[in-house]
Design a protein around this motif. Sequence first.
Motif, PDB file in Angstrom:
ATOM      1  N   UNK A  26       6.667   5.736   2.588  1.00 50.04           N
ATOM      2  CA  UNK A  26       6.594   4.436   3.017  1.00 50.04           C
ATOM      3  C   UNK A  26       7.526   3.633   1.461  1.00 50.04           C
ATOM      4  N   UNK A  27       6.376   4.153   0.723  1.00 53.57           N
ATOM      5  CA  UNK A  27       6.514   2.631  -0.708  1.00 53.57           C
ATOM      6  C   UNK A  27       7.919   2.921  -0.769  1.00 53.57           C
ATOM      7  N   UNK A  28       9.118   4.386  -0.779  1.00 50.12           N
ATOM      8  CA  UNK A  28      10.030   4.279  -1.419  1.00 50.12           C
ATOM      9  C   UNK A  28      10.880   3.073  -0.578  1.00 50.12           C
ATOM     10  N   UNK A  29      10.263   3.018   0.538  1.00 50.54           N
ATOM     11  CA  UNK A  29      11.533   1.712   1.395  1.00 50.54           C
ATOM     12  C   UNK A  29      11.169   0.552   1.300  1.00 50.54           C
ATOM     13  N   UNK A  30       9.181   0.938   1.086  1.00 51.89           N
ATOM     14  CA  UNK A  30       8.604  -0.940   0.296  1.00 51.89           C
ATOM     15  C   UNK A  30       9.563  -1.476  -0.346  1.00 51.89           C
ATOM     16  N   UNK A  31       9.541  -1.047  -1.620  1.00 52.19           N
ATOM     17  CA  UNK A  31       9.719  -1.806  -2.603  1.00 52.19           C
ATOM     18  C   UNK A  31      11.433  -1.998  -2.450  1.00 52.19           C
ATOM     19  N   UNK A  32      12.706  -2.020  -1.175  1.00 51.50           N
ATOM     20  CA  UNK A  32      13.778  -2.454  -0.937  1.00 51.50           C
ATOM     21  C   UNK A  32      13.529  -3.389  -0.893  1.00 51.50           C
ATOM     22  N   UNK A  83      -7.652  11.677   7.405  1.00 46.85           N
ATOM     23  CA  UNK A  83      -7.542  11.721   5.652  1.00 46.85           C
ATOM     24  C   UNK A  83      -6.826  11.219   5.004  1.00 46.85           C
ATOM     25  N   UNK A  84      -5.524  11.971   5.375  1.00 47.56           N
ATOM     26  CA  UNK A  84      -4.097  11.472   4.347  1.00 47.56           C
ATOM     27  C   UNK A  84      -4.349   9.845   4.669  1.00 47.56           C
ATOM     28  N   UNK A  85      -4.024   9.147   5.626  1.00 50.11           N
ATOM     29  CA  UNK A  85      -4.134   7.890   5.867  1.00 50.11           C
ATOM     30  C   UNK A  85      -4.953   7.559   5.045  1.00 50.11           C
ATOM     31  N   UNK A  86      -6.344   7.914   4.687  1.00 49.63           N
ATOM     32  CA  UNK A  86      -7.060   6.775   3.599  1.00 49.63           C
ATOM     33  C   UNK A  86      -6.182   7.352   1.989  1.00 49.63           C
ATOM     34  N   UNK A  87      -6.285   8.415   2.152  1.00 51.47           N
ATOM     35  CA  UNK A  87      -5.659   8.663   0.625  1.00 51.47           C
ATOM     36  C   UNK A  87      -4.167   8.047   0.539  1.00 51.47           C
ATOM     37  N   UNK A  88      -2.918   7.978   1.850  1.00 51.44           N
ATOM     38  CA  UNK A  88      -2.144   6.286   1.669  1.00 51.44           C
ATOM     39  C   UNK A  88      -3.250   6.077   1.219  1.00 51.44           C
ATOM     40  N   UNK A 129      -4.748   3.903  -0.109  1.00 51.57           N
ATOM     41  CA  UNK A 129      -5.858   4.356  -1.427  1.00 51.57           C
ATOM     42  C   UNK A 129      -4.237   4.419  -2.693  1.00 51.57           C
ATOM     43  N   UNK A 130      -3.158   4.884  -2.405  1.00 55.49           N
ATOM     44  CA  UNK A 130      -1.714   4.843  -3.136  1.00 55.49           C
ATOM     45  C   UNK A 130      -0.981   3.818  -3.008  1.00 55.49           C
ATOM     46  N   UNK A 131      -1.071   3.360  -2.110  1.00 56.15           N
ATOM     47  CA  UNK A 131      -0.033   1.745  -1.315  1.00 56.15           C
ATOM     48  C   UNK A 131      -1.426   0.548  -2.275  1.00 56.15           C
ATOM     49  N   UNK A 132      -2.383   1.199  -2.351  1.00 64.02           N
ATOM     50  CA  UNK A 132      -2.782  -0.623  -2.587  1.00 64.02           C
ATOM     51  C   UNK A 132      -2.799  -0.192  -4.206  1.00 64.02           C
ATOM     52  N   UNK A 152       2.799  -5.493   1.710  1.00 66.03           N
ATOM     53  CA  UNK A 152       3.507  -5.218   3.111  1.00 66.03           C
ATOM     54  C   UNK A 152       3.686  -3.872   3.256  1.00 66.03           C
ATOM     55  N   UNK A 153       2.835  -2.724   3.442  1.00 65.92           N
ATOM     56  CA  UNK A 153       2.992  -1.644   3.726  1.00 65.92           C
ATOM     57  C   UNK A 153       1.457  -1.232   4.547  1.00 65.92           C
ATOM     58  N   UNK A 154       1.480  -0.880   5.726  1.00 64.12           N
ATOM     59  CA  UNK A 154       0.283  -0.911   6.604  1.00 64.12           C
ATOM     60  C   UNK A 154       0.251   0.611   6.937  1.00 64.12           C
ATOM     61  N   UNK A 155      -0.514   0.760   7.129  1.00 64.93           N
ATOM     62  CA  UNK A 155      -1.113   2.769   7.380  1.00 64.93           C
ATOM     63  C   UNK A 155      -1.836   2.965   8.511  1.00 64.93           C
ATOM     64  N   UNK A 156      -0.994   3.342   9.079  1.00 62.87           N
ATOM     65  CA  UNK A 156      -2.402   3.571  11.201  1.00 62.87           C
ATOM     66  C   UNK A 156      -2.372   4.746  11.471  1.00 62.87           C
ATOM     67  N   UNK A 157      -3.164   5.295  11.144  1.00 60.03           N
ATOM     68  CA  UNK A 157      -4.211   6.439  12.301  1.00 60.03           C
ATOM     69  C   UNK A 157      -3.372   6.541  13.256  1.00 60.03           C
ATOM     70  N   UNK A 158      -2.615   7.584  13.259  1.00 58.12           N
ATOM     71  CA  UNK A 158      -2.661   7.934  14.622  1.00 58.12           C
ATOM     72  C   UNK A 158      -1.236   9.052  14.433  1.00 58.12           C
TER      73      UNK A 158
END
Length: 85
Positions: free
Chosen positions: A6-12, A30-35, A37-40, A47-53
């Motif tokens: 997501x970060x690699x795409x969002x930077x473009x 758990x991965x959504x929470x880590x993601x 944090x990394x995105x923040x 410009x990036x939203x993490x959805x758990x599902x």
Amino acid sequence: YVGYSALRMARLLRTDDEGARVYTVEYSEANAKVARGIIEFAGMSHCVTVVHGYLSDGGKTVARLCDEFGFAPGSVDFVFIDHAK
């Protein structure tokens, strides 16, 4: 995994298109929470939203994408499916 793609795409994304966003669906809460944090930390929360599902849950996550985030026919320009088994 944890928002990397997501970060690699969002930077473009074009900075002049304020409606441009990347939504990433993470299976593991758990991965959504880590993601998130990394995105923040990367400064990309605007410009990036993490959805758990997950997309094979009988339509629950798709319904949430529609109801909460406005997904509708013709509203998505690109779909990237990573780690599909």
